[in-house]
Design a protein around this motif. Sequence first.
Motif, PDB file in Angstrom:
ATOM      1  N   GLU A  21      37.844  27.710  39.603  1.00  0.00           N
ATOM      2  CA  GLU A  21      38.110  28.838  38.717  1.00  0.00           C
ATOM      3  C   GLU A  21      37.652  30.179  39.303  1.00  0.00           C
ATOM      4  N   GLY A  22      36.758  30.143  40.294  1.00  0.00           N
ATOM      5  CA  GLY A  22      36.307  31.380  40.927  1.00  0.00           C
ATOM      6  C   GLY A  22      35.002  31.935  40.395  1.00  0.00           C
ATOM      7  N   LYS A  23      34.324  31.186  39.545  1.00  0.00           N
ATOM      8  CA  LYS A  23      33.077  31.677  38.941  1.00  0.00           C
ATOM      9  C   LYS A  23      31.966  31.865  39.969  1.00  0.00           C
ATOM     10  N   LEU A  24      31.854  30.986  40.940  1.00  0.00           N
ATOM     11  CA  LEU A  24      30.815  31.107  41.960  1.00  0.00           C
ATOM     12  C   LEU A  24      31.044  32.350  42.823  1.00  0.00           C
ATOM     13  N   ASN A  25      32.269  32.544  43.276  1.00  0.00           N
ATOM     14  CA  ASN A  25      32.576  33.735  44.080  1.00  0.00           C
ATOM     15  C   ASN A  25      32.318  35.009  43.290  1.00  0.00           C
ATOM     16  N   GLN A  26      32.722  35.026  42.007  1.00  0.00           N
ATOM     17  CA  GLN A  26      32.501  36.215  41.192  1.00  0.00           C
ATOM     18  C   GLN A  26      31.003  36.474  41.015  1.00  0.00           C
TER      19      GLN A  26
ATOM     20  N   ALA B  58      30.239  50.842  50.369  1.00  0.00           N
ATOM     21  CA  ALA B  58      30.480  49.415  50.572  1.00  0.00           C
ATOM     22  C   ALA B  58      31.692  48.966  49.772  1.00  0.00           C
ATOM     23  N   LEU B  59      32.537  48.184  50.409  1.00  0.00           N
ATOM     24  CA  LEU B  59      33.679  47.549  49.758  1.00  0.00           C
ATOM     25  C   LEU B  59      33.410  46.052  49.699  1.00  0.00           C
ATOM     26  N   ILE B  60      33.470  45.498  48.493  1.00  0.00           N
ATOM     27  CA  ILE B  60      33.297  44.053  48.314  1.00  0.00           C
ATOM     28  C   ILE B  60      34.647  43.473  47.908  1.00  0.00           C
ATOM     29  N   ILE B  61      35.120  42.519  48.690  1.00  0.00           N
ATOM     30  CA  ILE B  61      36.399  41.859  48.403  1.00  0.00           C
ATOM     31  C   ILE B  61      36.102  40.440  47.935  1.00  0.00           C
ATOM     32  N   ASN B  62      36.468  40.153  46.690  1.00  0.00           N
ATOM     33  CA  ASN B  62      36.377  38.792  46.182  1.00  0.00           C
ATOM     34  C   ASN B  62      37.694  38.114  46.566  1.00  0.00           C
ATOM     35  N   ALA B  63      37.641  37.291  47.606  1.00  0.00           N
ATOM     36  CA  ALA B  63      38.849  36.701  48.181  1.00  0.00           C
ATOM     37  C   ALA B  63      39.208  35.340  47.584  1.00  0.00           C
ATOM     38  N   HIS B  64      38.583  35.005  46.471  1.00  0.00           N
ATOM     39  CA  HIS B  64      38.889  33.719  45.838  1.00  0.00           C
ATOM     40  C   HIS B  64      40.321  33.704  45.316  1.00  0.00           C
ATOM     41  N   GLN B  65      41.002  32.600  45.532  1.00  0.00           N
ATOM     42  CA  GLN B  65      42.302  32.370  44.929  1.00  0.00           C
ATOM     43  C   GLN B  65      42.160  31.201  43.966  1.00  0.00           C
ATOM     44  N   ARG B  66      42.428  31.459  42.716  1.00  0.00           N
ATOM     45  CA  ARG B  66      42.176  30.508  41.639  1.00  0.00           C
ATOM     46  C   ARG B  66      43.075  29.280  41.744  1.00  0.00           C
ATOM     47  N   TRP B  67      42.443  28.135  41.580  1.00  0.00           N
ATOM     48  CA  TRP B  67      43.156  26.863  41.498  1.00  0.00           C
ATOM     49  C   TRP B  67      42.858  26.302  40.117  1.00  0.00           C
ATOM     50  N   GLU B  68      43.840  26.309  39.261  1.00  0.00           N
ATOM     51  CA  GLU B  68      43.680  25.875  37.877  1.00  0.00           C
ATOM     52  C   GLU B  68      43.015  24.499  37.792  1.00  0.00           C
ATOM     53  N   ASN B  69      41.986  24.405  36.957  1.00  0.00           N
ATOM     54  CA  ASN B  69      41.233  23.163  36.682  1.00  0.00           C
ATOM     55  C   ASN B  69      40.494  22.608  37.897  1.00  0.00           C
ATOM     56  N   PHE B  70      40.419  23.369  38.982  1.00  0.00           N
ATOM     57  CA  PHE B  70      39.693  22.889  40.162  1.00  0.00           C
ATOM     58  C   PHE B  70      38.693  23.921  40.651  1.00  0.00           C
TER      59      PHE B  70
ATOM     60  N   VAL C 200      30.839  49.593  55.199  1.00  0.00           N
ATOM     61  CA  VAL C 200      30.659  48.146  55.336  1.00  0.00           C
ATOM     62  C   VAL C 200      31.650  47.458  54.392  1.00  0.00           C
ATOM     63  N   VAL C 201      32.208  46.330  54.859  1.00  0.00           N
ATOM     64  CA  VAL C 201      33.125  45.528  54.047  1.00  0.00           C
ATOM     65  C   VAL C 201      32.555  44.119  53.958  1.00  0.00           C
ATOM     66  N   ILE C 202      32.422  43.622  52.740  1.00  0.00           N
ATOM     67  CA  ILE C 202      31.948  42.264  52.505  1.00  0.00           C
ATOM     68  C   ILE C 202      33.104  41.473  51.917  1.00  0.00           C
ATOM     69  N   VAL C 203      33.430  40.345  52.545  1.00  0.00           N
ATOM     70  CA  VAL C 203      34.473  39.456  52.032  1.00  0.00           C
ATOM     71  C   VAL C 203      33.785  38.208  51.495  1.00  0.00           C
ATOM     72  N   GLN C 204      33.864  38.013  50.182  1.00  0.00           N
ATOM     73  CA  GLN C 204      33.233  36.869  49.540  1.00  0.00           C
ATOM     74  C   GLN C 204      34.281  35.799  49.286  1.00  0.00           C
ATOM     75  N   HIS C 205      34.064  34.621  49.874  1.00  0.00           N
ATOM     76  CA  HIS C 205      34.974  33.495  49.631  1.00  0.00           C
ATOM     77  C   HIS C 205      34.232  32.203  49.923  1.00  0.00           C
ATOM     78  N   THR C 206      34.789  31.136  49.442  1.00  0.00           N
ATOM     79  CA  THR C 206      34.302  29.806  49.783  1.00  0.00           C
ATOM     80  C   THR C 206      35.504  29.015  50.293  1.00  0.00           C
ATOM     81  N   SER C 207      35.221  28.007  51.043  1.00  0.00           N
ATOM     82  CA  SER C 207      36.312  27.166  51.512  1.00  0.00           C
ATOM     83  C   SER C 207      35.935  25.705  51.317  1.00  0.00           C
ATOM     84  N   PHE C 208      36.913  24.911  51.148  1.00  0.00           N
ATOM     85  CA  PHE C 208      36.710  23.472  50.956  1.00  0.00           C
ATOM     86  C   PHE C 208      37.325  22.734  52.138  1.00  0.00           C
ATOM     87  N   LYS C 209      36.624  21.722  52.602  1.00  0.00           N
ATOM     88  CA  LYS C 209      37.148  20.897  53.692  1.00  0.00           C
ATOM     89  C   LYS C 209      37.357  19.498  53.195  1.00  0.00           C
TER      90      LYS C 209
END
Length: 74
Positions: A20-25, A6-18, A65-74
């Motif tokens: 940080e990526g802790k949830l994705n990690q 299994a490959l897990i990709i943490n696809a979070h891109q950090r946005w300073e002070n908004f 299997v490849v898992i891509v972990q990310h969140t998105s904001f709308k």
Amino acid sequence: MNMKNALIINAHQRWENFAEGKLNQSFASVAEDRLTMLGYNVQTTVIDEEYDVNSEIDKHQWADVVIVQHTSFK
């Protein structure tokens, strides 16, 4: 027993002070722990860290299997 890969990709891109990526990690870590417990070989990639394209291609070819972990904001 034939182990799966299994490959897990943490696809979070950090946005300073908004975002940080802790949830994705946290989610990526839970997935890694669970898959390891189930007998998977696990490799990870963190998009915000330096990575080598050829190494990433190798990981994708290795993985069952490849898992891509990310969140998105709308």
